[in-house]
Motif scaffolding. Structure first.
Motif, PDB file in Angstrom:
ATOM      1  N   ALA A   1       1.023  -1.226   0.012  1.00  0.00           N
ATOM      2  CA  ALA A   1       0.178  -0.104   0.062  1.00  0.00           C
ATOM      3  C   ALA A   1       0.776   1.382  -0.092  1.00  0.00           C
ATOM      4  CB  ALA A   1      -0.885   0.075   1.068  1.00  0.00           C
ATOM      5  N   GLY A   2       2.150   0.981   0.567  1.00  0.00           N
ATOM      6  CA  GLY A   2       2.948   2.125   0.624  1.00  0.00           C
ATOM      7  C   GLY A   2       2.415   3.451   1.414  1.00  0.00           C
ATOM      8  N   LYS A   3       2.762   4.549   1.014  1.00  0.00           N
ATOM      9  CA  LYS A   3       2.284   5.773   1.682  1.00  0.00           C
ATOM     10  C   LYS A   3       0.706   6.079   1.227  1.00  0.00           C
ATOM     11  CE  LYS A   3       6.558   8.199   1.865  1.00  0.00           C
ATOM     12  NZ  LYS A   3       7.516   7.401   1.075  1.00  0.00           N
ATOM     13  N   ASN A   4       0.241   5.795   0.177  1.00  0.00           N
ATOM     14  CA  ASN A   4      -1.117   6.049  -0.308  1.00  0.00           C
ATOM     15  C   ASN A   4      -2.066   4.998   0.020  1.00  0.00           C
ATOM     16  OD1 ASN A   4      -2.962   7.395  -1.316  1.00  0.00           O
ATOM     17  ND2 ASN A   4      -2.327   6.971  -3.489  1.00  0.00           N
ATOM     18  N   ARG A   5      -2.294   4.877   1.501  1.00  0.00           N
ATOM     19  CA  ARG A   5      -2.812   3.770   2.263  1.00  0.00           C
ATOM     20  C   ARG A   5      -4.450   4.202   1.836  1.00  0.00           C
ATOM     21  NH1 ARG A   5      -1.229   1.466   7.878  1.00  0.00           N
ATOM     22  NH2 ARG A   5       0.951   1.432   7.284  1.00  0.00           N
ATOM     23  N   GLU A   6      -4.838   5.229   1.746  1.00  0.00           N
ATOM     24  CA  GLU A   6      -6.207   5.705   1.782  1.00  0.00           C
ATOM     25  C   GLU A   6      -6.738   5.129   0.305  1.00  0.00           C
ATOM     26  OE1 GLU A   6      -8.362   7.920   3.603  1.00  0.00           O
ATOM     27  OE2 GLU A   6      -6.971   6.921   5.062  1.00  0.00           O
ATOM     28  N   ASN A   7      -5.646   5.099  -0.597  1.00  0.00           N
ATOM     29  CA  ASN A   7      -6.158   4.621  -2.029  1.00  0.00           C
ATOM     30  C   ASN A   7      -6.142   3.124  -2.369  1.00  0.00           C
ATOM     31  OD1 ASN A   7      -7.199   5.480  -4.330  1.00  0.00           O
ATOM     32  ND2 ASN A   7      -5.292   5.538  -5.273  1.00  0.00           N
ATOM     33  N   ALA A   8      -5.339   2.181  -1.386  1.00  0.00           N
ATOM     34  CA  ALA A   8      -5.392   0.887  -1.453  1.00  0.00           C
ATOM     35  C   ALA A   8      -6.746   0.312  -1.623  1.00  0.00           C
ATOM     36  CB  ALA A   8      -4.457   0.413  -0.379  1.00  0.00           C
ATOM     37  N   SER A   9      -6.887  -0.893  -2.228  1.00  0.00           N
ATOM     38  CA  SER A   9      -8.206  -1.504  -2.473  1.00  0.00           C
ATOM     39  C   SER A   9      -8.415  -2.030  -0.985  1.00  0.00           C
ATOM     40  CB  SER A   9      -8.267  -2.363  -3.378  1.00  0.00           C
ATOM     41  OG  SER A   9      -7.531  -3.535  -3.034  1.00  0.00           O
ATOM     42  N   VAL A  10      -9.790  -2.275  -0.676  1.00  0.00           N
ATOM     43  CA  VAL A  10     -10.273  -3.157   0.513  1.00  0.00           C
ATOM     44  C   VAL A  10      -9.846  -4.523   0.324  1.00  0.00           C
ATOM     45  CG1 VAL A  10     -12.305  -3.812   2.026  1.00  0.00           C
ATOM     46  CG2 VAL A  10     -12.187  -1.578   0.860  1.00  0.00           C
ATOM     47  N   GLY A  11      -9.592  -4.815  -0.814  1.00  0.00           N
ATOM     48  CA  GLY A  11      -9.231  -6.327  -0.966  1.00  0.00           C
ATOM     49  C   GLY A  11      -7.561  -6.567  -0.581  1.00  0.00           C
ATOM     50  N   LEU A  12      -6.805  -5.645  -1.032  1.00  0.00           N
ATOM     51  CA  LEU A  12      -5.572  -5.522  -0.535  1.00  0.00           C
ATOM     52  C   LEU A  12      -5.502  -5.865   1.085  1.00  0.00           C
ATOM     53  CD1 LEU A  12      -2.734  -5.654  -1.794  1.00  0.00           C
ATOM     54  CD2 LEU A  12      -2.687  -3.293  -1.198  1.00  0.00           C
ATOM     55  N   PHE A  13      -6.095  -5.000   1.638  1.00  0.00           N
ATOM     56  CA  PHE A  13      -6.270  -4.964   3.301  1.00  0.00           C
ATOM     57  C   PHE A  13      -6.694  -6.572   3.503  1.00  0.00           C
ATOM     58  CE2 PHE A  13      -7.777  -4.347   7.571  1.00  0.00           C
ATOM     59  CZ  PHE A  13      -6.752  -3.599   7.941  1.00  0.00           C
TER      60      PHE A  13
END
Ligand code: AMP
Ligand code: TRP
Length: 349
Positions: free
Chosen positions: A127-139
């Protein structure tokens, strides 16, 4: 179908069953081959039941061009077959053809805690620095991985070092589910992280994992690379000016040198110490050509068989479809039973 309760003591309640997966999110690398594929073949050849999955649902946790995803899935399947996976002895399929994975993942979304997933280093890295923009699936990715494994009541999971934390999470999910519902339903899986190459490093930076997503193609060897490309990448691999030492502790501060020794050992099926016995005192001018020859000798047959298999994509799709049917037959009753345990009515005819 009820499971015997897991007992402490000597009788294991779950028959040994191996499960593992690889994301078809690009080509396969030497890291995938040594850390995973080669060991998948060894497990198959030991005669245990083996189930191997191309995890296409995991791949889309980051954007995938649909046509490329389809191609990469077939190519990864070709890589498995070329490396020695026999679809008659192992079950080989792509994840999205067996709905049990996604169904069980939902249940695990409700078992795993936000805090557990927040600690996953792979999510933080990807996710790197841009966590807000990571998909829910990645989490939620590790919950789907736990579902992959536990939908088969698999007991052993061969992976590279980087997956250790995800397997600990899988164990935590199984323990919490069993505890919350008061039933020993899911096995507590054993990670199988073995061999000289559980963490193959980048050829450009000995502190970074060799990865299909590294922007530099020179950092990795792809299973589709031809002999010239393999030799060139090894020749240009970053090293240091010193000769190879007599013993392994002489490599502790030399990550690039250690990486090449480990790769040699894993390809030759010998220990890193045995590699040093043969090459102690020699510099990379001698070691690199020997490594390049060995890598070409071991990878060329895989490479040409992959190319042959890729000429007939329909046959690959048939193999994956057949594997998915066999996978479904194992996972369906386990997931049905899991729904019953959680209190879902199952009343369809
Ligand atoms: P991935 O390509 O991330 O889906 O990984 C598939 C399998 O290959 C997992 O078991 C990983 O641990 C393993 N793997 C990936 N990269 C490496 C590497 N550089 N060294 C060793 N194993 C690896
Ligand atoms: N997460 C693994 C990786 O990135 C791939 C994977 C998905 C997996 N499901 C799995 C590995 C189940 C072992 C078992 O490498």
């Amino acid at each position: 179908m009820t499971e015997a309760p897991q007992t402490s003591g000597t009788t294991p309640a779950f028959a040994p069953r191996v499960f593992s997966g690889i994301q078809p999110s690009g080509g396969l690398t030497l890291g995938n081959y040594l850390g995973a594929l080669k060991r998948f073949v060894e497990k198959q050849d030991e005669g245990v039941e083996t189930i191997y999955c191309l995890v296409d649902l995991h791949a889309i946790t980051v954007w995938q061009e649909p046509a490329k995803l389809r191609h990469a899935t077939r190519e990864a399947a070709a890589g498995f077959l070329a490396a020695g996976i026999d679809p008659a002895r192992s079950i080989l399929f792509n994840q999205s053809q067996v709905p049990a994975h996604a169904e069980l993942a939902w249940i695990f979304n409700c078992v795993a805690r936000m805090g557990w997933l927040s600690r996953m280093t792979q999510f933080k890295d990807k996710a790197g620095k841009n966590r807000e923009n990571a998909s829910v699936g990645l989490f939620a990715y590790p919950n789907l991985m736990a579902a992959d494994i536990l939908a088969y009541h698999a007991t052993h999971v061969p992976v590279g070092e980087d997956q250790k934390q995800h397997l600990e999470l899988t164990r935590d999910i199984a323990i919490k589910f069993n505890h919350d519902y008061g039933i020993e339903f899911f096995p507590i899986v054993e990670p199988v992280i073995e061999g000289a190459a559980t963490r193959v490093m980048s050829l450009r930076d000995g502190t970074k994992k060799m990865s299909k997503s590294d922007p530099s193609d020179m950092s990795r060897i792809n299973l589709t690379d031809d002999a010239d490309a393999i030799a060139q990448k090894i020749r240009k691999a970053r090293t240091d000016p010193d000769p190879l030492p007599e013993a392994l502790d002489g490599l502790s501060e030399r990550p690039e040198a250690r990486n090449l020794v480990n790769i040699y050992a894993a390809l030759a099926d010998i220990s890193p110490a045995a590699v040093l016995q043969d090459f102690a005192g020699q510099g990379f001018g001698a070691f690199k050509p020997a490594l390049a020859d060995l890598a070409v000798e071991k990878l060329r047959p895989i490479n040409s068989e992959m190319a042959r298999l890729m000429d007939d994509p329909a046959e690959i799709d048939r193999t994956l479809g057949g594997g998915a049917e066999r996978a479904e037959a194992i996972a369906r009753p386990i997931v049905e039973r899991c729904f019953e345990i959680t209190g879902m009515i199952r009343s369809r005819g």
